[in-house]
Design a protein around this motif. Structure first.
Motif, PDB file in Angstrom:
ATOM      1  N   ILE A  51       1.026  -1.231  -0.057  1.00 60.10           N
ATOM      2  CA  ILE A  51       0.071  -0.033   0.046  1.00 60.10           C
ATOM      3  C   ILE A  51       0.997   1.285   0.013  1.00 60.10           C
ATOM      4  O   ILE A  51       0.637   2.189  -0.683  1.00 60.10           O
ATOM      5  CB  ILE A  51      -0.863   0.179   1.173  1.00 60.10           C
ATOM      6  N   HIS A  52       1.745   1.192   0.845  1.00 62.88           N
ATOM      7  CA  HIS A  52       3.041   2.362   1.061  1.00 62.88           C
ATOM      8  C   HIS A  52       3.713   2.633  -0.511  1.00 62.88           C
ATOM      9  O   HIS A  52       3.614   3.756  -0.921  1.00 62.88           O
ATOM     10  CB  HIS A  52       3.945   2.017   2.038  1.00 62.88           C
ATOM     11  N   LEU A  63       2.746   6.035  -3.139  1.00 60.47           N
ATOM     12  CA  LEU A  63       3.935   6.841  -3.355  1.00 60.47           C
ATOM     13  C   LEU A  63       3.927   6.744  -5.033  1.00 60.47           C
ATOM     14  O   LEU A  63       4.339   7.844  -5.591  1.00 60.47           O
ATOM     15  CB  LEU A  63       5.392   6.305  -2.653  1.00 60.47           C
ATOM     16  N   GLU A  64       3.883   5.716  -5.555  1.00 64.83           N
ATOM     17  CA  GLU A  64       3.966   5.608  -7.080  1.00 64.83           C
ATOM     18  C   GLU A  64       2.807   6.234  -7.981  1.00 64.83           C
ATOM     19  O   GLU A  64       2.998   6.912  -8.785  1.00 64.83           O
ATOM     20  CB  GLU A  64       3.957   4.189  -7.321  1.00 64.83           C
ATOM     21  N   SER A  65       1.693   6.074  -7.319  1.00 62.12           N
ATOM     22  CA  SER A  65       0.608   6.574  -7.807  1.00 62.12           C
ATOM     23  C   SER A  65       0.778   8.302  -7.989  1.00 62.12           C
ATOM     24  O   SER A  65       0.294   8.994  -8.877  1.00 62.12           O
ATOM     25  CB  SER A  65      -0.569   6.450  -6.967  1.00 62.12           C
ATOM     26  N   ALA A  90      -5.377   5.140 -15.047  1.00 66.08           N
ATOM     27  CA  ALA A  90      -4.414   4.775 -14.258  1.00 66.08           C
ATOM     28  C   ALA A  90      -4.645   4.841 -12.722  1.00 66.08           C
ATOM     29  O   ALA A  90      -4.589   4.181 -11.860  1.00 66.08           O
ATOM     30  CB  ALA A  90      -2.976   5.177 -14.707  1.00 66.08           C
ATOM     31  N   LEU A  91      -5.305   6.244 -12.434  1.00 65.74           N
ATOM     32  CA  LEU A  91      -5.551   6.501 -11.169  1.00 65.74           C
ATOM     33  C   LEU A  91      -6.651   5.640 -10.549  1.00 65.74           C
ATOM     34  O   LEU A  91      -6.747   5.100  -9.405  1.00 65.74           O
ATOM     35  CB  LEU A  91      -5.822   8.001 -10.837  1.00 65.74           C
ATOM     36  N   VAL A  92      -7.803   5.546 -11.313  1.00 67.22           N
ATOM     37  CA  VAL A  92      -8.642   4.752 -10.971  1.00 67.22           C
ATOM     38  C   VAL A  92      -8.380   3.078 -10.843  1.00 67.22           C
ATOM     39  O   VAL A  92      -8.721   2.660  -9.666  1.00 67.22           O
ATOM     40  CB  VAL A  92      -9.947   4.495 -12.088  1.00 67.22           C
ATOM     41  N   PHE A  93      -7.241   2.632 -11.482  1.00 67.61           N
ATOM     42  CA  PHE A  93      -6.881   1.184 -11.214  1.00 67.61           C
ATOM     43  C   PHE A  93      -5.990   1.197 -10.087  1.00 67.61           C
ATOM     44  O   PHE A  93      -6.210   0.363  -9.224  1.00 67.61           O
ATOM     45  CB  PHE A  93      -6.153   0.835 -12.344  1.00 67.61           C
ATOM     46  N   ASN A  94      -5.213   2.256  -9.771  1.00 69.44           N
ATOM     47  CA  ASN A  94      -4.712   2.233  -8.403  1.00 69.44           C
ATOM     48  C   ASN A  94      -5.444   2.319  -7.545  1.00 69.44           C
ATOM     49  O   ASN A  94      -5.113   1.913  -6.303  1.00 69.44           O
ATOM     50  CB  ASN A  94      -3.641   3.609  -8.629  1.00 69.44           C
ATOM     51  N   VAL A  95      -6.383   3.251  -7.319  1.00 67.88           N
ATOM     52  CA  VAL A  95      -7.376   3.352  -6.174  1.00 67.88           C
ATOM     53  C   VAL A  95      -8.162   1.842  -5.985  1.00 67.88           C
ATOM     54  O   VAL A  95      -8.316   1.315  -4.681  1.00 67.88           O
ATOM     55  CB  VAL A  95      -8.489   4.304  -6.467  1.00 67.88           C
ATOM     56  N   PHE A 144      -8.253  -3.008  -2.671  1.00 69.07           N
ATOM     57  CA  PHE A 144      -8.192  -4.638  -2.758  1.00 69.07           C
ATOM     58  C   PHE A 144      -7.168  -4.873  -1.696  1.00 69.07           C
ATOM     59  O   PHE A 144      -7.345  -6.158  -1.009  1.00 69.07           O
ATOM     60  CB  PHE A 144      -7.537  -5.122  -4.191  1.00 69.07           C
ATOM     61  N   PHE A 145      -6.116  -4.200  -1.705  1.00 70.02           N
ATOM     62  CA  PHE A 145      -4.993  -4.530  -0.441  1.00 70.02           C
ATOM     63  C   PHE A 145      -5.693  -4.406   0.786  1.00 70.02           C
ATOM     64  O   PHE A 145      -5.534  -5.299   1.895  1.00 70.02           O
ATOM     65  CB  PHE A 145      -3.795  -3.734  -0.743  1.00 70.02           C
ATOM     66  N   LEU A 146      -6.520  -3.098   1.046  1.00 72.54           N
ATOM     67  CA  LEU A 146      -7.122  -2.958   2.279  1.00 72.54           C
ATOM     68  C   LEU A 146      -8.136  -4.205   2.751  1.00 72.54           C
ATOM     69  O   LEU A 146      -8.160  -4.557   3.685  1.00 72.54           O
ATOM     70  CB  LEU A 146      -7.666  -1.800   2.324  1.00 72.54           C
TER      71      LEU A 146
END
Length: 353
Positions: free
Chosen positions: A199-200, A204-206, A224-229, A234-236
């Motif tokens: 997540i960290h 930072l990458e996003s 790309a931002l939508v995919f990252n969110v 998913f990770f949470l």
């Protein structure tokens, strides 16, 4: 069902050839102007050839034919990014044909959603009243759904999305289910730390990658931002599901759930044996096809503690309705001896009945 490695290689090679040749045509400077029909050929590649490859290698015999249409739309979007706008001026009608097909598909989907919405109040009532051996979100939703509608691929996708949003956004006040029937599998691993690290890194990458993409193409940056969110949620959800949904053993079944990604329900009479795992640290791909890995992700990649063998293949379920038949399961638990004694006793009791 998984795609064999050779098919993946062929799919990647053919897809690279189609996309790469089209990119090269418009990026290389030619002495003579490109033919006027070149853009039509490229549209054919992106909207017909690529969807056909996806159908042959991925969708066929696995998913419904309706999934080809989103691939065609994605192909059209890719063509818009690759083909210079001047070449597309004479083919604006293509997008209207595509949108008409999408509209027809959307109407069908809206009708299905309408049928679902009509039954949602009754399903919510059944969900609240559902009494199941395993009171996790997914099992209660499945019990409520099956009372009112037939199991479908749409149900599996709906459950996957609802499960992810619930655990990532609405489960933070919940406490882990702890009793004599539950066994945690993450407390002596670095599973939670691993997802926190991911997540960290993702956040930072996003931030940096978003501004870089935005300077090149704002639309791509937003996608790309939508995919990252989505990945962040998913990770949470994985963290919460690992915490809140331990392995559960009742008098009739063993429930193996690993995060929100995979789960396996095994009748106790279907378990042939439990023994300490003596196999290799890494299974071959052929062996892994028949094994359900119920261990938490970990930095150390430790070997499983136990191996369960089943009398008959059992169906394991994954996100979005994917399934596979397994004959074994591998586990690594925080209290291994307690689990081993309890399950061995129940297996012996079942065999003596």
């Amino acid at each position: 069902m998984t795609i064999p490695k050779k098919k993946w290689l062929w799919f990647g090679l053919l897809l690279s050839l189609v996309i790469g040749s089209n990119v090269m045509v418009y990026r290389v400077e030619w002495e003579a102007p490109l033919p006027s029909g070149m853009a039509l050929g490229s549209l054919f590649d992106f909207m017909i050839t690529i969807p056909l490859l996806v159908y042959i290698f991925i969708i066929r015999k696995r998913y419904s034919l309706k999934y080809v249409l989103p691939v065609m739309i994605a192909g059209y979007g890719a063509a818009m990014l690759i083909i210079p706008q001047g070449y597309l001026a004479g083919y604006s009608f293509v997008k209207y044909i595509l949108f008409a097909g999408e509209g027809a598909f959307l109407l069908i989907e809206l009708y299905v959603i309408y049928k679902l919405m009509v039954k949602i109040p009754a399903m919510i009532k059944s969900y609240r009243a559902a009494v199941t051996e395993n009171p996790t979100l997914h099992h209660r939703m499945a019990a409520a759904w099956d009372q009112h509608m037939e199991p479908t691929r749409m149900r599996d996708i709906f459950f996957s999305e609802m499960t992810m949003y619930y655990y990532s956004l609405f489960s933070w006040r919940k406490k882990p289910l702890v009793n004599d029937q539950t066994y945690t599998y993450h407390q002596k691993t670095s599973a939670i730390a691993l997802y926190i690290m991911l997540i960290h890194a993702l956040v930072l990458e996003s931030i940096g990658f978003h501004f870089l993409l935005h300077s090149w193409n704002p639309t791509v940056a937003i996608i790309a931002l939508v995919f990252n969110v989505y990945t962040l949620l998913f990770f949470l959800a994985e963290i919460q599901a690992i915490r809140l949904c331990p392995i559960r053993m009742t008098d009739q079944h063993l429930y193996l759930q690993v995060g929100i990604v995979k789960q396996l329900t095994v009748p106790l009479e279907g378990i042939k044996s439990i023994h300490y795992y003596q196999g290799p640290e890494k299974l071959t791909k052929e062996e892994a096809r028949h094994v359900f890995d119920a261990t938490a992700a970990d930095f150390m990649k430790e070997k499983p503690t136990f191996e369960l063998e089943f009398h008959q293949p059992v169906e394991a379920r994954f996100m979005y309705g994917m399934k596979k038949r397994v004959t074994k399961a591998h586990l690594r638990l925080d209290e291994p001896q307690k689990f081993y004694s309890s399950l061995s006793e129940k297996i012996n009791t079942m065999s003596n009945i």
